[in-house]
Design a protein around this motif. Sequence first.
Motif, PDB file in Angstrom:
ATOM      1  N   GLU A 134      21.237 -28.978 -14.486  1.00 31.26           N
ATOM      2  CA  GLU A 134      20.631 -29.019 -13.159  1.00 31.26           C
ATOM      3  C   GLU A 134      20.851 -27.735 -12.363  1.00 31.26           C
ATOM      4  OE1 GLU A 134      20.909 -33.053 -14.696  1.00 31.26           O
ATOM      5  OE2 GLU A 134      22.333 -31.402 -14.554  1.00 31.26           O
ATOM      6  N   PHE A 135      21.759 -26.863 -12.805  1.00 33.48           N
ATOM      7  CA  PHE A 135      21.936 -25.585 -12.118  1.00 33.48           C
ATOM      8  C   PHE A 135      20.657 -24.762 -12.148  1.00 33.48           C
ATOM      9  CE2 PHE A 135      26.646 -25.720 -11.871  1.00 33.48           C
ATOM     10  CZ  PHE A 135      26.791 -25.170 -10.610  1.00 33.48           C
ATOM     11  N   SER A 136      19.792 -25.025 -13.112  1.00 34.64           N
ATOM     12  CA  SER A 136      18.541 -24.280 -13.185  1.00 34.64           C
ATOM     13  C   SER A 136      17.685 -24.513 -11.945  1.00 34.64           C
ATOM     14  CB  SER A 136      17.753 -24.682 -14.435  1.00 34.64           C
ATOM     15  OG  SER A 136      17.436 -26.074 -14.413  1.00 34.64           O
ATOM     16  N   ARG A 137      17.903 -25.651 -11.250  1.00 36.17           N
ATOM     17  CA  ARG A 137      17.132 -25.947 -10.044  1.00 36.17           C
ATOM     18  C   ARG A 137      17.578 -25.103  -8.848  1.00 36.17           C
ATOM     19  NH1 ARG A 137      14.277 -30.697  -9.707  1.00 36.17           N
ATOM     20  NH2 ARG A 137      13.611 -29.792  -7.725  1.00 36.17           N
ATOM     21  N   VAL A 138      18.836 -24.641  -8.859  1.00 32.90           N
ATOM     22  CA  VAL A 138      19.354 -23.894  -7.701  1.00 32.90           C
ATOM     23  C   VAL A 138      19.637 -22.432  -8.040  1.00 32.90           C
ATOM     24  CG1 VAL A 138      20.370 -25.954  -6.670  1.00 32.90           C
ATOM     25  CG2 VAL A 138      21.752 -24.552  -8.211  1.00 32.90           C
ATOM     26  N   GLN A 139      19.311 -22.028  -9.280  1.00 32.36           N
ATOM     27  CA  GLN A 139      19.651 -20.679  -9.707  1.00 32.36           C
ATOM     28  C   GLN A 139      19.000 -19.608  -8.857  1.00 32.36           C
ATOM     29  OE1 GLN A 139      20.064 -20.030 -13.925  1.00 32.36           O
ATOM     30  NE2 GLN A 139      19.015 -18.066 -13.811  1.00 32.36           N
ATOM     31  N   ASP A 140      17.777 -19.866  -8.372  1.00 30.97           N
ATOM     32  CA  ASP A 140      17.064 -18.874  -7.577  1.00 30.97           C
ATOM     33  C   ASP A 140      17.176 -19.131  -6.080  1.00 30.97           C
ATOM     34  OD1 ASP A 140      16.204 -17.548  -9.881  1.00 30.97           O
ATOM     35  OD2 ASP A 140      14.503 -18.914 -10.113  1.00 30.97           O
ATOM     36  N   GLU A 141      18.006 -20.086  -5.695  1.00 25.63           N
ATOM     37  CA  GLU A 141      18.217 -20.366  -4.285  1.00 25.63           C
ATOM     38  C   GLU A 141      19.473 -19.654  -3.792  1.00 25.63           C
ATOM     39  OE1 GLU A 141      18.405 -24.555  -3.664  1.00 25.63           O
ATOM     40  OE2 GLU A 141      16.457 -24.957  -4.579  1.00 25.63           O
ATOM     41  N   SER A 142      19.515 -19.372  -2.499  1.00 28.83           N
ATOM     42  CA  SER A 142      20.698 -18.701  -1.945  1.00 28.83           C
ATOM     43  C   SER A 142      21.937 -19.571  -2.062  1.00 28.83           C
ATOM     44  CB  SER A 142      20.438 -18.358  -0.473  1.00 28.83           C
ATOM     45  OG  SER A 142      20.151 -19.528   0.271  1.00 28.83           O
ATOM     46  N   SER A 143      21.738 -20.877  -2.128  1.00 26.45           N
ATOM     47  CA  SER A 143      22.872 -21.795  -2.231  1.00 26.45           C
ATOM     48  C   SER A 143      23.442 -21.866  -3.647  1.00 26.45           C
ATOM     49  CB  SER A 143      22.449 -23.195  -1.792  1.00 26.45           C
ATOM     50  OG  SER A 143      21.424 -23.698  -2.652  1.00 26.45           O
ATOM     51  N   GLY A 144      22.718 -21.357  -4.637  1.00 24.15           N
ATOM     52  CA  GLY A 144      23.142 -21.511  -6.023  1.00 24.15           C
ATOM     53  C   GLY A 144      24.501 -20.896  -6.304  1.00 24.15           C
ATOM     54  N   PHE A 145      24.688 -19.637  -5.865  1.00 20.27           N
ATOM     55  CA  PHE A 145      25.959 -18.948  -6.092  1.00 20.27           C
ATOM     56  C   PHE A 145      27.098 -19.663  -5.365  1.00 20.27           C
ATOM     57  CE2 PHE A 145      29.230 -15.784  -5.408  1.00 20.27           C
ATOM     58  CZ  PHE A 145      29.229 -15.030  -6.566  1.00 20.27           C
ATOM     59  N   ILE A 146      26.825 -20.136  -4.138  1.00 19.49           N
ATOM     60  CA  ILE A 146      27.852 -20.815  -3.336  1.00 19.49           C
ATOM     61  C   ILE A 146      28.289 -22.109  -4.011  1.00 19.49           C
ATOM     62  CG2 ILE A 146      28.307 -21.909  -1.110  1.00 19.49           C
ATOM     63  CD1 ILE A 146      26.244 -19.951   0.082  1.00 19.49           C
ATOM     64  N   LEU A 147      27.330 -22.890  -4.498  1.00 20.68           N
ATOM     65  CA  LEU A 147      27.657 -24.147  -5.169  1.00 20.68           C
ATOM     66  C   LEU A 147      28.377 -23.898  -6.492  1.00 20.68           C
ATOM     67  CD1 LEU A 147      24.374 -26.128  -4.467  1.00 20.68           C
ATOM     68  CD2 LEU A 147      26.662 -26.746  -3.671  1.00 20.68           C
ATOM     69  N   ALA A 148      27.963 -22.849  -7.203  1.00 20.72           N
ATOM     70  CA  ALA A 148      28.619 -22.523  -8.469  1.00 20.72           C
ATOM     71  C   ALA A 148      30.075 -22.148  -8.232  1.00 20.72           C
ATOM     72  CB  ALA A 148      27.875 -21.382  -9.169  1.00 20.72           C
ATOM     73  N   GLU A 149      30.343 -21.345  -7.199  1.00 17.86           N
ATOM     74  CA  GLU A 149      31.721 -20.969  -6.899  1.00 17.86           C
ATOM     75  C   GLU A 149      32.531 -22.188  -6.462  1.00 17.86           C
ATOM     76  OE1 GLU A 149      34.079 -17.356  -4.918  1.00 17.86           O
ATOM     77  OE2 GLU A 149      32.465 -18.122  -3.653  1.00 17.86           O
ATOM     78  N   HIS A 150      31.967 -23.009  -5.612  1.00 12.30           N
ATOM     79  CA  HIS A 150      32.658 -24.215  -5.146  1.00 12.30           C
ATOM     80  C   HIS A 150      33.056 -25.103  -6.323  1.00 12.30           C
ATOM     81  CE1 HIS A 150      33.478 -27.926  -2.974  1.00 12.30           C
ATOM     82  NE2 HIS A 150      32.517 -28.519  -3.659  1.00 12.30           N
ATOM     83  N   LEU A 151      32.144 -25.273  -7.274  1.00 12.12           N
ATOM     84  CA  LEU A 151      32.420 -26.139  -8.420  1.00 12.12           C
ATOM     85  C   LEU A 151      33.545 -25.565  -9.281  1.00 12.12           C
ATOM     86  CD1 LEU A 151      31.111 -28.826  -9.204  1.00 12.12           C
ATOM     87  CD2 LEU A 151      29.769 -27.605 -10.904  1.00 12.12           C
TER      88      LEU A 151
END
Length: 261
Positions: free
Chosen positions: A79-96
């Motif tokens: 499901e990361f593919s859904r947020v990969q191009d969003e500004s929130s993607g990097f933030i959520l990846a770091e949080h996880l």
Amino acid sequence: PETMSADEIVKLFVQADPNIQLTSPGHLFVNGHRGSGKSMALRLLSPDCQTIVQDRPLCEHPFFAVYATVKATELDLHEFSRVQDESSGFILAEHLLVTFFAGKLFRSLLEMCSSELSMPPAFEQLRALVKNYINTPLNDEGLEEEEFGEILEASNSSELLVKVQTLLDRIHIRTVRYLRKRGTTNEYIGYDGPLLGFQDFLLPLLRNLKTVKVLPQGPVYLLIDDADNLNLLQTLVLNTWVSYRTTGDVSLKISTQLRYK
């Protein structure tokens, strides 16, 4: 190696390359084919193994290492593919990643250091650490106090460690479920949980472990095994952490097979 006892690790480990100075401070990538001994080398740095190798109390160890393998975990969500191009993607990846490694830290303390932490002075120092670097940041992030307030009411170190680990796991799982929901709908769903980063949460927590005097007073080594299993966003996050000059306090020891992104 993550399932083997400290006695088995110490007995079976053979140093294949004497030029790899894993015990020295500093970020380090260890690249090699499957079965070349990378995981064994990292696992040997864990506190339970080092107590045998060094034959001295935990507080006299030159470093404190936290072992975490990312293989066969829920980190690499499709499901990361859904947020990969969003500004929130990097933030959520770091949080996880932050919640995953913070949970591993408290699991390591519980499994490998519970006897040292059971003494009254150590318990009070541990409780102060949790208050300052777990409760306060989560409160600042807007997490409701009833979700974490009872942590400090623990009557001993083991209970305290279990409560913190459970809380961090719950935050981690909440984020995973959010990403899965994003993968099942075309509609945008906002994330309303805490967002924890390396610089503002994980690094201060690791830096201040030494305030618990029964733990090593040297740097913390975060041992990240099988990092090639991370997705692209998480790899960008990890590479960013490596770029920070934190090696005096926190060093990243990262093993990968020959397909790291």
